[in-house]
Design a protein around this motif. Structure first.
Motif, PDB file in Angstrom:
ATOM      1  N   GLY A 129       0.794  -1.228   0.000  1.00 20.48           N
ATOM      2  CA  GLY A 129       0.000   0.000   0.000  1.00 20.48           C
ATOM      3  C   GLY A 129       0.823   1.273   0.000  1.00 20.48           C
ATOM      4  O   GLY A 129       0.382   2.318  -0.472  1.00 20.48           O
ATOM      5  N   ARG A 130       2.050   1.195   0.512  1.00 21.27           N
ATOM      6  CA  ARG A 130       2.922   2.380   0.519  1.00 21.27           C
ATOM      7  C   ARG A 130       3.199   2.875  -0.897  1.00 21.27           C
ATOM      8  O   ARG A 130       3.346   4.082  -1.125  1.00 21.27           O
ATOM      9  CB  ARG A 130       4.240   2.055   1.222  1.00 21.27           C
ATOM     10  N   PHE A 131       3.265   1.937  -1.842  1.00 22.70           N
ATOM     11  CA  PHE A 131       3.547   2.321  -3.230  1.00 22.70           C
ATOM     12  C   PHE A 131       2.330   2.952  -3.897  1.00 22.70           C
ATOM     13  O   PHE A 131       2.442   3.568  -4.954  1.00 22.70           O
ATOM     14  CB  PHE A 131       3.996   1.093  -4.033  1.00 22.70           C
ATOM     15  N   PHE A 132       1.163   2.791  -3.270  1.00 26.14           N
ATOM     16  CA  PHE A 132      -0.066   3.375  -3.809  1.00 26.14           C
ATOM     17  C   PHE A 132      -0.595   4.490  -2.906  1.00 26.14           C
ATOM     18  O   PHE A 132      -1.748   4.877  -2.989  1.00 26.14           O
ATOM     19  CB  PHE A 132      -1.135   2.288  -3.976  1.00 26.14           C
ATOM     20  N   HIS A 133       0.299   4.967  -2.007  1.00 26.81           N
ATOM     21  CA  HIS A 133      -0.037   6.072  -1.100  1.00 26.81           C
ATOM     22  C   HIS A 133      -1.244   5.736  -0.214  1.00 26.81           C
ATOM     23  O   HIS A 133      -2.118   6.569   0.007  1.00 26.81           O
ATOM     24  CB  HIS A 133      -0.306   7.356  -1.892  1.00 26.81           C
ATOM     25  N   ILE A 134      -1.266   4.496   0.278  1.00 25.54           N
ATOM     26  CA  ILE A 134      -2.332   4.070   1.178  1.00 25.54           C
ATOM     27  C   ILE A 134      -1.776   4.063   2.600  1.00 25.54           C
ATOM     28  O   ILE A 134      -0.781   3.394   2.871  1.00 25.54           O
ATOM     29  CB  ILE A 134      -2.834   2.651   0.826  1.00 25.54           C
ATOM     30  N   PRO A 135      -2.382   4.811   3.519  1.00 28.58           N
ATOM     31  CA  PRO A 135      -1.893   4.806   4.904  1.00 28.58           C
ATOM     32  C   PRO A 135      -2.104   3.438   5.546  1.00 28.58           C
ATOM     33  O   PRO A 135      -2.960   2.658   5.127  1.00 28.58           O
ATOM     34  CB  PRO A 135      -2.774   5.870   5.586  1.00 28.58           C
ATOM     35  N   ASN A 136      -1.306   3.134   6.574  1.00 30.37           N
ATOM     36  CA  ASN A 136      -1.432   1.851   7.258  1.00 30.37           C
ATOM     37  C   ASN A 136      -2.833   1.659   7.823  1.00 30.37           C
ATOM     38  O   ASN A 136      -3.388   2.567   8.454  1.00 30.37           O
ATOM     39  CB  ASN A 136      -0.404   1.750   8.384  1.00 30.37           C
ATOM     40  N   LEU A 137      -3.396   0.481   7.561  1.00 35.40           N
ATOM     41  CA  LEU A 137      -4.736   0.162   8.029  1.00 35.40           C
ATOM     42  C   LEU A 137      -4.701  -1.132   8.830  1.00 35.40           C
ATOM     43  O   LEU A 137      -3.886  -2.016   8.575  1.00 35.40           O
ATOM     44  CB  LEU A 137      -5.691  -0.021   6.841  1.00 35.40           C
ATOM     45  N   ARG A 138      -5.604  -1.218   9.780  1.00 33.12           N
ATOM     46  CA  ARG A 138      -5.798  -2.476  10.507  1.00 33.12           C
ATOM     47  C   ARG A 138      -6.960  -3.201   9.822  1.00 33.12           C
ATOM     48  O   ARG A 138      -8.107  -2.794   9.934  1.00 33.12           O
ATOM     49  CB  ARG A 138      -6.112  -2.213  11.977  1.00 33.12           C
ATOM     50  N   ILE A 139      -6.637  -4.262   9.094  1.00 30.65           N
ATOM     51  CA  ILE A 139      -7.654  -4.994   8.342  1.00 30.65           C
ATOM     52  C   ILE A 139      -8.164  -6.134   9.204  1.00 30.65           C
ATOM     53  O   ILE A 139      -7.401  -7.014   9.606  1.00 30.65           O
ATOM     54  CB  ILE A 139      -7.069  -5.514   7.017  1.00 30.65           C
ATOM     55  N   ASP A 140      -9.451  -6.118   9.500  1.00 28.40           N
ATOM     56  CA  ASP A 140     -10.048  -7.045  10.458  1.00 28.40           C
ATOM     57  C   ASP A 140     -10.440  -8.354   9.782  1.00 28.40           C
ATOM     58  O   ASP A 140     -11.612  -8.687   9.663  1.00 28.40           O
ATOM     59  CB  ASP A 140     -11.266  -6.387  11.103  1.00 28.40           C
ATOM     60  N   LEU A 141      -9.431  -9.100   9.325  1.00 27.97           N
ATOM     61  CA  LEU A 141      -9.663 -10.405   8.713  1.00 27.97           C
ATOM     62  C   LEU A 141      -9.212 -11.497   9.680  1.00 27.97           C
ATOM     63  O   LEU A 141      -8.070 -11.503  10.121  1.00 27.97           O
ATOM     64  CB  LEU A 141      -8.877 -10.533   7.403  1.00 27.97           C
ATOM     65  N   HIS A 142     -10.126 -12.400  10.012  1.00 26.27           N
ATOM     66  CA  HIS A 142      -9.800 -13.527  10.884  1.00 26.27           C
ATOM     67  C   HIS A 142      -9.743 -14.808  10.047  1.00 26.27           C
ATOM     68  O   HIS A 142     -10.101 -14.809   8.870  1.00 26.27           O
ATOM     69  CB  HIS A 142     -10.845 -13.642  12.000  1.00 26.27           C
ATOM     70  N   TRP A 143      -9.309 -15.901  10.682  1.00 26.97           N
ATOM     71  CA  TRP A 143      -9.179 -17.159   9.946  1.00 26.97           C
ATOM     72  C   TRP A 143     -10.508 -17.595   9.341  1.00 26.97           C
ATOM     73  O   TRP A 143     -10.551 -18.142   8.238  1.00 26.97           O
ATOM     74  CB  TRP A 143      -8.638 -18.252  10.868  1.00 26.97           C
ATOM     75  N   ARG A 144     -11.606 -17.339  10.065  1.00 28.76           N
ATOM     76  CA  ARG A 144     -12.924 -17.713   9.531  1.00 28.76           C
ATOM     77  C   ARG A 144     -13.219 -16.920   8.257  1.00 28.76           C
ATOM     78  O   ARG A 144     -13.698 -17.479   7.259  1.00 28.76           O
ATOM     79  CB  ARG A 144     -14.004 -17.449  10.584  1.00 28.76           C
TER      80      ARG A 144
END
Length: 199
Positions: free
Chosen positions: A146-161
């Motif tokens: 995402g740094r290469f696309f100027h996207i700030p750091n995000l917390r992506i709420d993906l779990h194993w399910r």
């Protein structure tokens, strides 16, 4: 060209159209699910509309306009640009990982006899790809790319399910897409069903 094999099969044509539509529904639902995992108020109906519109750009030369169009349409819906771009990266990651794993499985089933001596390499590659589904790996990879696309750091709420659900949807989509293409070919040209996995 063996012209005697050219024919028109309405059943195969209709089957192909139905499967293409089912594939579209799966893709729309997967996009809806990804965006919902980033805590965005987003409905499946909106996802259907946006994915349908953006797919029109799929046929423009360049290969990226479908994704660009979807990002543009999502931003018009007042959805965070950063989350939309991160969602597009997650979708791309899952598409690539599931496609490669599916390719390895078809290889193991013996559809590529020329590569029969590469089974150890295939196991190592499969293990690496499975690691790519780890929630922490996904977060780090998306934020790094995402740094290469100027996207700030995000917390992506993906779990194993969530990852299991998304992976299953994309695996199903690849299989359905393969059958849709096979039936489309079969609607105008007589080909044995045994060649379906190769298609």
């Amino acid at each position: 060209i063996p012209w005697e094999n050219i024919k028109f099969n309405y059943f195969f044509l209709i089957s192909s159209i139905v499967l293409i539509f089912v594939n579209f529904l799966l893709g729309s639902w997967a996009w809806f699910f990804i965006i919902k995992c980033m805590n965005v108020d987003f409905s499946f109906k909106r996802s259907l509309r946006i994915v349908a519109k953006s797919r029109l750009a799929k046929y423009i030369p360049g290969g990226i306009w479908q994704t660009v169009g979807r990002i543009y349409l999502m931003e018009k819906e007042n959805i965070s640009k950063a989350k939309v771009r991160a969602g597009a990266l997650i979708e791309t990651q899952f598409l690539l990982l599931t496609a490669l794993i599916f390719l390895i499985f078809t290889f193991w089933l013996g559809f590529f006899p020329a590569l029969s001596g590469k089974k150890v390499s295939a196991i190592i590659l499969l293990a690496i790809l499975i690691v790519g589904f780890n929630p922490k790996v996904i977060n780090h990879l998306i934020n790094f790319v995402g740094r290469f696309f100027h996207i700030p750091n995000l917390r992506i709420d993906l779990h194993w399910r969530d990852i299991s659900i998304l992976s299953s949807v994309y695996f199903a989509a690849w299989v359905i897409q393969g059958f849709a293409f096979f039936f489309l070919l079969g609607s105008i040209y007589s080909i044995p069903f045994s060649l379906c996995p190769m298609v």
